[in-house]
Design an enzyme around this catalytic site. Structure first.
Site, PDB file in Angstrom:
ATOM      1  N   GLY A  18       0.842  -1.186   0.000  1.00 18.12           N
ATOM      2  CA  GLY A  18       0.000   0.000   0.000  1.00 18.12           C
ATOM      3  C   GLY A  18       0.874   1.231   0.000  1.00 18.12           C
ATOM      4  N   ALA A  19       0.929   1.940  -1.121  1.00 18.00           N
ATOM      5  CA  ALA A  19       1.861   3.056  -1.274  1.00 18.00           C
ATOM      6  C   ALA A  19       1.166   4.404  -1.199  1.00 18.00           C
ATOM      7  CB  ALA A  19       2.618   2.923  -2.592  1.00 18.00           C
ATOM      8  N   PHE A  22       0.114   6.936   4.189  1.00 18.23           N
ATOM      9  CA  PHE A  22       0.440   6.259   5.434  1.00 18.23           C
ATOM     10  C   PHE A  22       1.404   5.104   5.192  1.00 18.23           C
ATOM     11  CE2 PHE A  22      -0.617   3.644   9.263  1.00 18.23           C
ATOM     12  CZ  PHE A  22      -0.189   4.568  10.203  1.00 18.23           C
ATOM     13  N   LYS A 114      -8.130   0.206   9.468  1.00 16.40           N
ATOM     14  CA  LYS A 114      -9.009   0.462  10.609  1.00 16.40           C
ATOM     15  C   LYS A 114     -10.443   0.334  10.128  1.00 16.40           C
ATOM     16  CE  LYS A 114      -5.573   3.530  12.631  1.00 16.40           C
ATOM     17  NZ  LYS A 114      -5.216   4.902  13.034  1.00 16.40           N
ATOM     18  N   LYS A 197     -13.161   5.202  16.331  1.00 16.66           N
ATOM     19  CA  LYS A 197     -12.667   6.573  16.518  1.00 16.66           C
ATOM     20  C   LYS A 197     -12.880   7.394  15.255  1.00 16.66           C
ATOM     21  CE  LYS A 197      -8.764   6.341  13.988  1.00 16.66           C
ATOM     22  NZ  LYS A 197      -8.324   7.278  12.933  1.00 16.66           N
ATOM     23  N   THR A 254      -7.663  12.333  16.181  1.00 19.07           N
ATOM     24  CA  THR A 254      -8.508  12.362  14.984  1.00 19.07           C
ATOM     25  C   THR A 254      -9.701  13.291  15.134  1.00 19.07           C
ATOM     26  OG1 THR A 254      -7.899  10.040  14.747  1.00 19.07           O
ATOM     27  CG2 THR A 254      -9.577  10.846  13.275  1.00 19.07           C
ATOM     28  N   GLU A 287     -13.204   6.525   5.710  1.00 24.46           N
ATOM     29  CA  GLU A 287     -13.434   5.206   6.312  1.00 24.46           C
ATOM     30  C   GLU A 287     -14.540   5.250   7.360  1.00 24.46           C
ATOM     31  OE1 GLU A 287     -11.859   2.137   5.652  1.00 24.46           O
ATOM     32  OE2 GLU A 287      -9.700   2.427   5.811  1.00 24.46           O
TER      33      GLU A 287
END
Length: 339
Positions: A18-19, A22, A114, A197, A254, A287
């Site tokens: 996963g580029a 993050f 998440k 969260k 967050t 998300e």
């Protein structure tokens, strides 16, 4: 199975799948003279450009260390001993299908998404464990923005595994001087905290966007943490996880910073933008919007009262407007604080 497949005294070869921002930040902070980091992305053209420029456009000003090797070739995962999957929760199944055929038998998987399974409301590692029974599974979550991590600013997160021994071993493998990982044996609680969260960050953004004030946001964070804790415990997690880095720590970060995509989404909702326009194709992935719907259904099925999550789910789903949701929350009966 051991926490990693690296022999004692031998540095692990790490891959980050996963580029995005993050994933690139994790690859950057994990790179060390003794650690070779493979950074796997989907686009061969994009990864070649990153390899040439030593920069990810999503993290401007951050140069990739020499030990980070961008690639789109999943076949290069075969000799990696630790695989961090840093893709949205909705892409976990597709990513697993892509990488599992290429992994060595003892490679450890560290899930950094998440989210919750859309169908069951369970942590997404439940399904991953069934698909990858040969591999030890771990969860990395907590308060850390990509830009801070990539620039080497002090960050502390949680590394959770099925046993404390595994968690401590993996945390030791992945910790760096300014990137400190604290071991946990509660992967369920860590994943649920990380998902919820985001929902509560949307709620906090709505509060500020609607002009309800800082005091209201502080109250929402506290009451939101209470319902997050109830859901963690009802799902088999530990209450102390909710009050730790993966829960309270990540929630505070967050729900108070405009670096958070979920918080910005809530701000826009509070200022009157429609969820349909904010979630339209081509807009940034949020998300927490999906997590709100999933966790609301799961909470009702488990008999867990989660009024803030329910309000966010209703707003995102277009079933109620912000003003009506706030009115409903303010008209709830008073309760003792521990309830």
């Amino acid at each position: 199975m051991s926490a990693t497949s690296a022999d004692a005294g031998t540095a692990a070869k790490i891959a980050v799948v996963g580029a995005g921002a993050f994933g690139t930040a994790l690859a950057t902070v994990l790179a060390a003279p003794e650690s070779e980091i493979l950074l796997l992305g989907r686009s061969a053209e994009r990864m070649a450009a990153m390899a040439a420029s030593r920069e990810n456009p999503r993290l401007p000003g951050v140069l990739l260390p020499d030990r980070v090797m961008p690639t789109a070739d999943a076949g290069r995962l075969g000799d990696c001993t630790i695989i961090l999957t840093v893709v949205p929760s909705s892409a976990q199944a597709e990513t697993a299908a892509l990488i599992l055929p290429h992994l060595g038998p003892a490679a450890a998987l560290v899930m950094c998404a998440k989210g919750l399974d859309r169908e069951t409301g369970e942590p997404i590692t439940v399904k991953l464990a069934a698909e990858a029974p040969r591999h030890s599974l771990h969860v990395l979550s907590g308060p850390g923005f990509a830009a801070d991590i990539a620039r080497g600013l002090p960050t502390a997160m949680t590394l959770a595994s099925g046993s404390m021994a595994e968690a401590e071993a993996m945390a030791a493998q992945l910790s760096r001087r300014a990137f400190r990982l604290y071991a946990s044996q509660d992967p369920v609680g860590v994943q649920i905290s990380g998902a919820l969260k985001n929902v509560l960050a949307i709620a906090a953004g709505i509060v500020i966007g609607a002009g309800l004030g800082e005091s209201a946001r502080a109250a929402l964070i506290a009451r939101g943490l209470a319902e997050l804790t109830r859901f963690v415990v009802a799902s088999g997690g530990l209450p102390e996880t909710a009050s730790g880095l993966a829960g309270l720590g990540d929630l505070v970060l967050t729900a108070t910073s405009e670096q958070s995509r979920n918080y910005r989404f809530g701000l826009a909702l509070g200022r009157g933008e429609s969820p349909e326009s904010l979630l339209a194709p081509g807009r940034p992935l949020v998300e927490g919007a999906a997590a709100a719907q999933i966790s609301d259904r799961a909470a009702k099925a488990r008999g867990v009262t989660m009024p803030v999550t329910e309000a966010v789910a209703s707003i995102v789903g277009g079933r109620i407007d912000v003003k009506s949701a706030v009115d409903q929350l303010l008209s709830r009966p008073l309760r003792i604080e521990s309830a």
